[in-house]
Enzyme design. Sequence first.
Site, short mmCIF file in Angstrom:
data_model
loop_
_atom_site.label_atom_id
_atom_site.label_comp_id
_atom_site.label_asym_id
_atom_site.label_seq_id
_atom_site.Cartn_x
_atom_site.Cartn_y
_atom_site.Cartn_z
N GLY A 30 2.17 2.10 10.72
CA GLY A 30 2.99 3.45 10.54
C GLY A 30 3.67 3.82 11.89
O GLY A 30 4.30 4.96 11.80
N GLU B 138 -5.04 -5.70 10.56
CA GLU B 138 -4.08 -4.63 10.83
C GLU B 138 -4.59 -3.78 12.11
O GLU B 138 -5.27 -2.88 12.03
CB GLU B 138 -4.18 -3.46 9.47
CG GLU B 138 -3.81 -4.14 8.22
CD GLU B 138 -3.44 -3.18 7.16
OE1 GLU B 138 -2.09 -2.95 6.92
OE2 GLU B 138 -4.04 -2.31 6.90
N GLU C 83 -6.67 4.02 7.86
CA GLU C 83 -6.52 5.50 7.64
C GLU C 83 -7.84 6.12 7.10
O GLU C 83 -8.22 7.25 7.41
CB GLU C 83 -5.42 5.83 6.85
CG GLU C 83 -4.10 5.56 7.72
CD GLU C 83 -2.94 5.02 6.68
OE1 GLU C 83 -3.00 5.15 5.50
OE2 GLU C 83 -1.99 4.61 7.48
N GLY D 162 2.87 -1.40 4.30
CA GLY D 162 2.77 0.08 3.86
C GLY D 162 4.23 0.72 3.67
O GLY D 162 4.78 0.45 2.50
N GLY D 163 4.88 1.19 4.64
CA GLY D 163 6.18 1.90 4.58
C GLY D 163 7.33 1.04 3.93
O GLY D 163 7.86 1.70 2.78
N HIS E 63 -9.61 0.69 4.87
CA HIS E 63 -8.24 0.81 5.35
C HIS E 63 -8.26 1.72 6.88
O HIS E 63 -9.03 2.61 6.67
CB HIS E 63 -7.22 1.32 4.35
CG HIS E 63 -5.68 1.36 5.21
ND1 HIS E 63 -5.22 2.60 5.79
CD2 HIS E 63 -4.70 0.61 4.94
CE1 HIS E 63 -4.20 1.94 6.13
NE2 HIS E 63 -3.68 0.90 5.57
N SER F 138 3.45 -2.28 10.26
CA SER F 138 4.90 -2.28 10.29
C SER F 138 5.65 -3.61 10.07
O SER F 138 6.43 -4.03 10.89
CB SER F 138 5.30 -1.93 11.95
OG SER F 138 4.76 -0.51 12.11
N ASN G 168 0.80 -1.12 0.04
CA ASN G 168 -0.02 0.06 -0.03
C ASN G 168 1.01 1.23 0.21
O ASN G 168 1.51 1.47 1.02
CB ASN G 168 -1.01 0.00 1.29
CG ASN G 168 -1.77 1.14 1.42
OD1 ASN G 168 -1.98 2.09 0.62
ND2 ASN G 168 -2.16 1.36 2.74
N TRP G 169 0.92 1.91 -1.00
CA TRP G 169 1.84 3.06 -1.27
C TRP G 169 1.36 4.44 -0.59
O TRP G 169 1.95 5.24 -0.48
CB TRP G 169 2.08 3.36 -2.72
CG TRP G 169 2.86 2.20 -3.38
CD1 TRP G 169 3.36 0.82 -2.77
CD2 TRP G 169 3.36 2.26 -4.96
NE1 TRP G 169 3.97 0.36 -3.82
CE2 TRP G 169 4.02 0.86 -5.01
CE3 TRP G 169 3.07 3.10 -5.87
CZ2 TRP G 169 4.60 0.51 -6.09
CZ3 TRP G 169 3.67 2.51 -6.95
CH2 TRP G 169 4.31 1.38 -7.30
N LYS G 170 0.09 4.28 -0.16
CA LYS G 170 -0.75 5.37 0.39
C LYS G 170 -0.51 6.51 -0.57
O LYS G 170 -0.44 6.61 -1.64
CB LYS G 170 0.01 5.65 1.85
CG LYS G 170 -0.21 4.31 2.71
CD LYS G 170 0.25 4.54 4.11
CE LYS G 170 0.25 3.39 4.82
NZ LYS G 170 0.27 3.33 6.04
C1 PEP Z 1 -0.59 -0.27 5.73
O1 PEP Z 1 -0.87 0.87 5.22
O2 PEP Z 1 -1.78 -0.97 5.65
C2 PEP Z 1 0.16 -0.54 6.63
C3 PEP Z 1 0.21 -1.73 7.40
O3 PEP Z 1 1.31 0.22 6.89
P1 PEP Z 1 2.70 0.14 7.52
O4 PEP Z 1 3.41 -0.95 6.96
O5 PEP Z 1 3.63 1.24 7.31
O6 PEP Z 1 2.36 0.23 9.08
#
Ligand code: PEP
Length: 256
Positions: free
Chosen positions: A175, A169, A99, A236-237, A97, A215, A9-11
Amino acid sequence: MRKPFVAGNWKMNTNSYSAVALAKDVASGCSDIAGHKIDVAVCPPFVYLQAVAKALSASSVAVGAQDLYFQQEGAFTGEISASMLKDVGCAYVLCGHSERRHIIGESDELINKKVTAAISGGLLPILCVGEKISERETGQTEQVVARQIEEGLAGLGAEKVSAVTIAYEPVWAIGTGKTATAQQAQQVHSFIRKLLSQMYGEKLAQEIRIQYGGSVRPDNAAELMRQEDADGLLVGGASLKKDAFLAIIQQAAEKG
Ligand code: PEP
């Protein structure tokens, strides 16, 4: 046997150049990672979907969107429909998601409409669920996750639910650098599978993939994937760094 599934997920990151470059790097890295053992997808921002889909067209890496709107077309300024996503080459779409739940304020009812519209439009939804830290600390994790799944999938029969991936999640792990321990993740994944079994029967529950997200990094991916009910990872990151993302994919593929 559930095929491992890793999605990035590039957000709200990348630009028109770096999105395509990253997609190409992921595709070429995946060609060395026995593509048949794992499903991989990247979820760029809406505006780069078409360019990324084009860059990935000859590869085993699929494209997903980060959101959709539930209406098919019309006066919904700023929104994007399932058919538009299909049209530009998406196979998957994230729904609910954290966010979007907690920053944008999406409700379970709205997320259910999005999951339903995604399936009707021929997309494979990834329904994201997870508790906040206050909910975990007050022993409400299972209650919250059960509500998000029951309401998120409301009205969908078993035939349609087979298109869904669930991503567990925990909000406190997204994040933040704080990953759930593999045991914490397994506990919730196993709870989700039992819930799916009650809702749709054991056979379907055994087929639905459950990803962990929060994470995920190259140094914790293998341990998370070793858990019985871990079928993949939503990243994500770390999905923005090709070496880290490919290392995570490699470790998940080893379960395939
Ligand atoms: C996500 O965006 O779904 C996520 C899990 O982000 P991160 O890996 O940065 O915690």
